[in-house]
Design a protein around this motif. Sequence first.
Motif, mmCIF file in Angstrom:
data_model
loop_
_atom_site.group_PDB
_atom_site.id
_atom_site.type_symbol
_atom_site.label_atom_id
_atom_site.label_comp_id
_atom_site.label_asym_id
_atom_site.label_seq_id
_atom_site.Cartn_x
_atom_site.Cartn_y
_atom_site.Cartn_z
ATOM 1 N N ALA A 288 1.056 -0.986 0.024
ATOM 2 C CA ALA A 288 0.022 -0.046 0.068
ATOM 3 C C ALA A 288 0.941 1.236 0.138
ATOM 4 N N HIS A 289 1.979 1.180 0.804
ATOM 5 C CA HIS A 289 2.872 2.288 0.897
ATOM 6 C C HIS A 289 3.391 2.602 -0.460
ATOM 7 N N ALA A 290 3.916 1.439 -1.082
ATOM 8 C CA ALA A 290 4.664 1.610 -2.237
ATOM 9 C C ALA A 290 3.798 1.980 -3.431
ATOM 10 N N ALA A 291 2.345 1.556 -3.401
ATOM 11 C CA ALA A 291 1.255 2.126 -4.418
ATOM 12 C C ALA A 291 1.176 3.692 -4.338
ATOM 13 N N THR A 292 1.194 4.125 -3.104
ATOM 14 C CA THR A 292 0.933 5.625 -2.935
ATOM 15 C C THR A 292 2.302 6.539 -3.445
ATOM 16 N N GLN A 293 3.268 5.739 -3.367
ATOM 17 C CA GLN A 293 4.726 6.425 -3.858
ATOM 18 C C GLN A 293 4.717 6.182 -5.288
ATOM 19 N N LEU A 294 3.587 5.188 -6.004
ATOM 20 C CA LEU A 294 3.855 5.134 -7.290
ATOM 21 C C LEU A 294 5.187 4.361 -7.685
ATOM 22 N N ASP A 295 5.406 3.416 -6.722
ATOM 23 C CA ASP A 295 6.735 2.484 -6.581
ATOM 24 C C ASP A 295 6.298 1.274 -7.410
ATOM 25 N N ILE A 296 6.411 1.396 -9.058
ATOM 26 C CA ILE A 296 5.900 0.243 -9.893
ATOM 27 C C ILE A 296 6.237 -0.939 -9.465
ATOM 28 N N PRO A 297 7.686 -1.391 -9.690
ATOM 29 C CA PRO A 297 8.329 -2.651 -9.284
ATOM 30 C C PRO A 297 7.714 -3.226 -7.966
ATOM 31 N N ALA A 298 7.797 -2.551 -6.950
ATOM 32 C CA ALA A 298 7.251 -3.000 -5.603
ATOM 33 C C ALA A 298 5.711 -3.258 -5.804
ATOM 34 N N VAL A 299 4.955 -2.525 -6.421
ATOM 35 C CA VAL A 299 3.393 -3.085 -6.503
ATOM 36 C C VAL A 299 3.325 -4.066 -7.458
ATOM 37 N N LEU A 300 3.993 -4.326 -8.531
ATOM 38 C CA LEU A 300 3.802 -5.509 -9.529
ATOM 39 C C LEU A 300 4.396 -6.833 -8.798
ATOM 40 N N GLY A 301 5.594 -6.438 -7.937
ATOM 41 C CA GLY A 301 6.313 -7.619 -7.382
ATOM 42 C C GLY A 301 5.150 -8.332 -6.499
ATOM 43 N N PHE A 302 4.677 -7.310 -5.805
ATOM 44 C CA PHE A 302 3.511 -7.776 -4.717
ATOM 45 C C PHE A 302 2.436 -8.347 -5.234
ATOM 46 N N ALA A 303 1.857 -7.745 -6.578
ATOM 47 C CA ALA A 303 0.817 -8.834 -7.089
ATOM 48 C C ALA A 303 1.174 -9.918 -7.688
ATOM 49 N N LEU A 304 2.443 -10.051 -8.245
ATOM 50 C CA LEU A 304 2.933 -11.359 -8.715
ATOM 51 C C LEU A 304 2.989 -12.440 -7.230
ATOM 52 N N PHE A 305 3.445 -12.099 -6.336
ATOM 53 C CA PHE A 305 3.675 -12.702 -5.151
ATOM 54 C C PHE A 305 2.142 -13.091 -4.547
ATOM 55 N N ALA A 306 0.942 -12.020 -4.626
ATOM 56 C CA ALA A 306 -0.081 -12.173 -4.002
ATOM 57 C C ALA A 306 -0.705 -13.522 -5.084
ATOM 58 N N GLY A 307 -0.543 -13.285 -6.234
ATOM 59 C CA GLY A 307 -1.003 -14.209 -7.246
ATOM 60 C C GLY A 307 -0.625 -15.713 -7.158
ATOM 61 N N LEU A 308 0.725 -15.885 -6.913
ATOM 62 C CA LEU A 308 1.372 -17.043 -6.567
ATOM 63 C C LEU A 308 0.953 -17.567 -5.137
ATOM 64 N N ILE A 309 0.811 -16.800 -4.203
ATOM 65 C CA ILE A 309 0.178 -17.460 -3.034
ATOM 66 C C ILE A 309 -1.231 -17.939 -3.185
ATOM 67 N N PHE A 310 -1.839 -17.071 -4.023
ATOM 68 C CA PHE A 310 -3.433 -17.793 -4.216
ATOM 69 C C PHE A 310 -3.367 -19.258 -4.980
ATOM 70 N N VAL A 311 -2.535 -19.184 -5.924
ATOM 71 C CA VAL A 311 -2.660 -20.286 -6.576
ATOM 72 C C VAL A 311 -1.988 -21.587 -5.742
ATOM 73 N N ILE A 312 -1.076 -21.347 -5.184
ATOM 74 C CA ILE A 312 -0.425 -22.192 -4.135
ATOM 75 C C ILE A 312 -1.703 -22.792 -3.257
ATOM 76 N N ALA A 313 -2.246 -21.753 -2.868
ATOM 77 C CA ALA A 313 -3.438 -22.076 -1.915
ATOM 78 C C ALA A 313 -4.486 -22.902 -2.547
ATOM 79 N N ASN A 314 -4.731 -22.547 -3.815
ATOM 80 C CA ASN A 314 -5.909 -23.525 -4.387
ATOM 81 C C ASN A 314 -5.355 -24.716 -4.602
ATOM 82 N N LEU A 315 -3.992 -24.897 -5.134
ATOM 83 C CA LEU A 315 -3.424 -26.427 -5.253
ATOM 84 C C LEU A 315 -3.600 -27.102 -3.869
ATOM 85 N N ILE A 316 -3.315 -26.566 -2.757
ATOM 86 C CA ILE A 316 -3.358 -27.226 -1.482
ATOM 87 C C ILE A 316 -4.730 -27.418 -1.198
#
Lengths: 331, 306
Positions: A288-316
């Motif tokens: 959230a902090h990165a998003a307000t600073q328009l810190d693009i790599p951080a926001v996209l990295g987090f989105a990628l991380f969240a997508g990965l966690i969600f996929v792993i959770a569904n696999l489990i």
Amino acid sequence: MVIPTLLGISLLIFGVTQLFDPIERASLYIRDPRQIRFVEEIIKKYGLDQPFYVQYFGWLSQVLQGNLGWSQSLHMPVLEALITRFPATAELVLYSAPLTIVLGIFLGKISAVKKDTVIDHVTRVMAIVGWSLPAFWLGIILMAVFYGGFGIFPPGRLSPWAEAMIRSGKFKAYTGLYTIDAILNLNGDVFIDALSHLVLPVITLTTINVALIMRVMRSSMLEQLGKTYIIAARARGLDSKTVIDKHATKNALIPVVTISGLLTAGMLSGMVITETVFEFKGVGYFAAHAATQLDIPAVLGFALFAGLIFVIANLIVDILYAYIDPRIRLR
Amino acid sequence: MKTRVETKESPRLKELKFIVRRIRENPLSLAGLVIIIFFTIIAITAPVLAPPRPGRDPYIIPRSGYFPEPQPPNLEHPFGTTEGQYDLYYGVIWGTRTAYRIGVLVVAVSALIGIIVGSLAGYYKGVVDEVLMRLTDIILAFPGLILAMALVVAFGPGLDSITLALILVGWPTYARLIRGEFLRITSEDFVEAAKAIGCSDFRIIVRHVLPNAVFPLLIVASLDIGAIVITAAALSFLGLGAPEGYADWGQLISLSRNWITGTSGNPFAYWHVYVIPGLFLFLFVMGWNLLGDAFRDVLDPMIRRK
């Protein structure tokens, strides 16, 4: 099924990067702030002025090597930021997920068993209220009442004295989850302090997400209670408690397992808001902090991380599902 | 013996009467309906309830001074002022319009895209279906708020970016729903019959299948408006939405963050800055959720006549 989904996720995130111009995109490849002066070289090196597919494979190989770019808002590589902040988020999940699931199952079950009674109506209203509460507003109200009004349950992860304590040489960090570390260090004071900081965020996350589990459990339980094997069990003279607890509940729990994948998504989204409100410095706060600073790599990295966690959770969930439901295992 | 006069009612009128009766019977549904009517009236009459200064953008909240400390409710400001002396009453009234604009626009456009994509996938099946559904899989593989946040950062902060991001994240749900309905309905005889008499694909989709497929969409859409408005407010709260001083509930709540703990003598000195805009947002969302539940009770054939 997992690999294509992950590839799709990476394509989508990469697609978002294409909305930026090459100079902004270059920041995704930087590992060190000193490299910022060499943006032109980076654009050349990674072919950021090349066609889409060339760039995509260049970017993907970077990501697979663990390079998610440089976070301007935190002054460290994105991956490192995610890793250092992950334990805080894990600690929140450790308490709120089990609480949400147990409470949701319990409420859904009594609501179904006592269908159309006062108990049923009250639990359903509670679920709708919880479902409709904005996480950030609930957090603010809780903080105003408990922290502002009574001076208990402060925001943050630890009080300053406890923070100093865990940074001193005497306290060994095993997991980064402060409550667990405090137990392993046999330090009661830090444990109590860490726990008191967890109370309000955990209540917030639980309140927002419990309705999901409750609704599924209620309708699943109602479906089971109407089936012939339940009528047969009652006809054999089994008492109501045995029929409900041993027969119906077990079968009713199966859809609840499926929905826990969705719960993970709810928790991840809720984390961004809840951690921000309570200044609980986990990955959600960072994003959230990165998003307000328009810190693009951080926001996209987090989105990628969240997508990965969600996929792993569904696999489990899928694996767990096969384990508890023999009909799927035998197929 | 009483005789009942049988009147020839059209089935649509009968259906409408049934829906109205079911909603009136359930106090929760009725509450939802009352809340939504209340907010609709506020949104429509906003220029009367809180007249904007002539010649100025009505969505910019008027402020009296730049003093940081919020003022409690008084005669001039019925709900008090927030940080920076923005009039809270004006803000929540016009904020209702902002909420409607985002909620209705996002749901309408997402549903429209969903209907088009879902119809194509469910009617033509095969490769078209496979490609379109993989696309929805990927978008649904993200927690919605997080993908929306990334998109808003990419588009640049603002309410228009939030609207666009929520549409891009929202349409797959509708597409999946419509596709499922299409798969079920296209296997029925009347579709075969329509094909046999030479109806065009377009006519079959629009006139024969779609009217039978849209009811579940209504349930999801009404439940979705609440979720959309919460997510938009959350993004505004994080500072990615409306600029300071814009009539938007999420933005007003974020202005309250420095005033949660009150003064030393009175911990709830600034209660109005977080309670009032939050209460509007909460009631609005709850109204739509209650109404969505009511629609489900009425329209879902699995539970309706029980």
